[in-house]
Design an enzyme around this catalytic site. Structure first.
Site, PDB file in Angstrom:
ATOM      1  N   TYR A  57       0.854  -1.196   0.000  1.00 58.71           N
ATOM      2  CA  TYR A  57       0.000   0.000   0.000  1.00 58.71           C
ATOM      3  C   TYR A  57       0.892   1.250   0.000  1.00 58.71           C
ATOM      4  O   TYR A  57       1.333   1.725   1.039  1.00 58.71           O
ATOM      5  CB  TYR A  57      -0.916   0.032   1.217  1.00 58.71           C
ATOM      6  CG  TYR A  57      -1.925  -1.094   1.320  1.00 58.71           C
ATOM      7  CD1 TYR A  57      -2.230  -1.907   0.230  1.00 58.71           C
ATOM      8  CD2 TYR A  57      -2.589  -1.349   2.522  1.00 58.71           C
ATOM      9  CE1 TYR A  57      -3.145  -2.936   0.337  1.00 58.71           C
ATOM     10  CE2 TYR A  57      -3.518  -2.369   2.628  1.00 58.71           C
ATOM     11  CZ  TYR A  57      -3.795  -3.159   1.541  1.00 58.71           C
ATOM     12  OH  TYR A  57      -4.713  -4.180   1.645  1.00 58.71           O
ATOM     13  N   SER A 200     -15.738  -4.645   2.374  1.00 58.37           N
ATOM     14  CA  SER A 200     -17.010  -5.061   2.967  1.00 58.37           C
ATOM     15  C   SER A 200     -18.151  -4.102   2.645  1.00 58.37           C
ATOM     16  O   SER A 200     -19.317  -4.442   2.835  1.00 58.37           O
ATOM     17  CB  SER A 200     -16.856  -5.219   4.486  1.00 58.37           C
ATOM     18  OG  SER A 200     -16.296  -4.057   5.057  1.00 58.37           O
TER      19      SER A 200
END
Length: 319
Positions: A57, A200
């Site tokens: 990341y 999610s």
């Protein structure tokens, strides 16, 4: 906030986990470090104790921001990070772990995960036994506390379990992306492996903030999402229209409804990213949402109007 055991370890994690892919900036647009730090602190202040990051990341930038934001409360949080698929040989695992320790500013990583299976993205294949052997050594040295995997299939997960205690699996899992339900989720429940669901809220699609004519910036990876393909995106807009009344009846946002649905499944926690403090605070509140069985059933049915039209490839993007 609800707290759950991480696999068979003695580590307790929050049911809502803060994801920090966006903190790395790479493949995202409009991310500000100062706002990211505020978001992490707001998450912590709202009861979120578990933060998930990865070396890839932003080539360590996300880990550095996580370390900076949580330095003074390190003993109160659980830090999870990942080693990428091109760093899975024994020496590379050690090097990557030590770099993550430096970037996070800590002497141990609570959960160290294999980000993608060996051979992903055209890389060379490294035996899982070699990779997990190195991770087991790191655990014996006290540099990591638990071992997890990410984006593994059921068969890959079962093979990994032959060489190490696997505490967690991190797959994409949301109301609009449910491949893990076929056989991997039951395997995890049976073997006491915690599922840490990423994306999610379907990378923001389930928040309802993207209208029918939305356009992502070219460097925003969501422009490559299969869910953003016209035929799927149209179904998403129709599904959101049906989900809104359920959210309103429960006095929650669409995003909170989506997170509450994910964590209603046994052994599943939800990873949720946030660009700012308000988003982080609202995400944390989803842990206290209790949905009636009839609502859960209706939400499930609505979600399938999207997922029934997706192919069997569990990778969310077409890069």
């Amino acid at each position: 906030m609800q707290f759950r055991s991480l696999g068979q370890s003695d580590i307790k994690i929050s049911s809502i986990i803060m994801g920090t892919w966006q903190a790395g900036k790479k493949m995202w647009a409009g991310i500000d470090d100062t706002e990211t730090v505020k978001a992490m602190r707001a998450a912590f202040d709202s009861g979120i104790t578990t933060f998930d990051t990865a070396t890839v990341y932003g080539d360590g930038h996300s880990e550095q921001i996580v370390g900076k934001a949580l330095k003074d409360v390190r003993h109160e949080v659980v830090l999870a990070t990942k080693v990428f698929a091109n760093r899975l040989k024994r020496d590379q695992v050690f090097e990557s772990c030590h770099q993550s320790l430096r970037d996070l500013g800590t002497d141990h990583i609570d959960l160290y995960q294999i980000h993608w299976p060996s051979g992903s993205f055209g890389g060379k294949t490294v035996p899982i036994e070699e990779t997990l052997g190195a991770m087991n050594e790191l655990r014996h040295q006290g540099k990591i506390r638990a071992i997890g995997v990410s984006n593994f299939s059921r068969d890959q997960l079962a093979e990994a379990c032959q060489y190490s205690e696997i505490s967690s699996l991190q797959p994409p899992y949301s109301l609009f992306w449910r491949h893990v339900e076929a056989d991997t989720l039951p395997y995890c429940v049976e073997n006491n492996i915690t599922i840490m669901a990423y994306s999610s809220m379907a990378q923001g699609f389930l928040t309802g903030k993207f209208g029918p004519d939305h356009k992502f910036a070219k460097k925003d990876h969501r422009s490559k999402s299969k869910l953003f393909k016209p035929e799927n995106y149209q179904r998403i807009q129709a599904a959101l229209t049906r989900l809104r009344p359920i959210a309103e009846e429960n006095q929650v946002s669409l995003g909170q409804l989506a997170l509450a649905w994910v964590i209603s499944h046994p052994g599943v926690c939800a990873i949720a990213g946030a660009r700012n403090a308000e988003q982080a605070t609202q995400n944390a509140k989803a842990a206290d949402v209790s949905l009636a069985d009839e609502d859960l059933a209706e939400i499930d049915t609505i979600g399938r109007t999207v997922t029934d039209h997706l192919d069997d490839n569990p990778v969310m993007w077409e890069f």
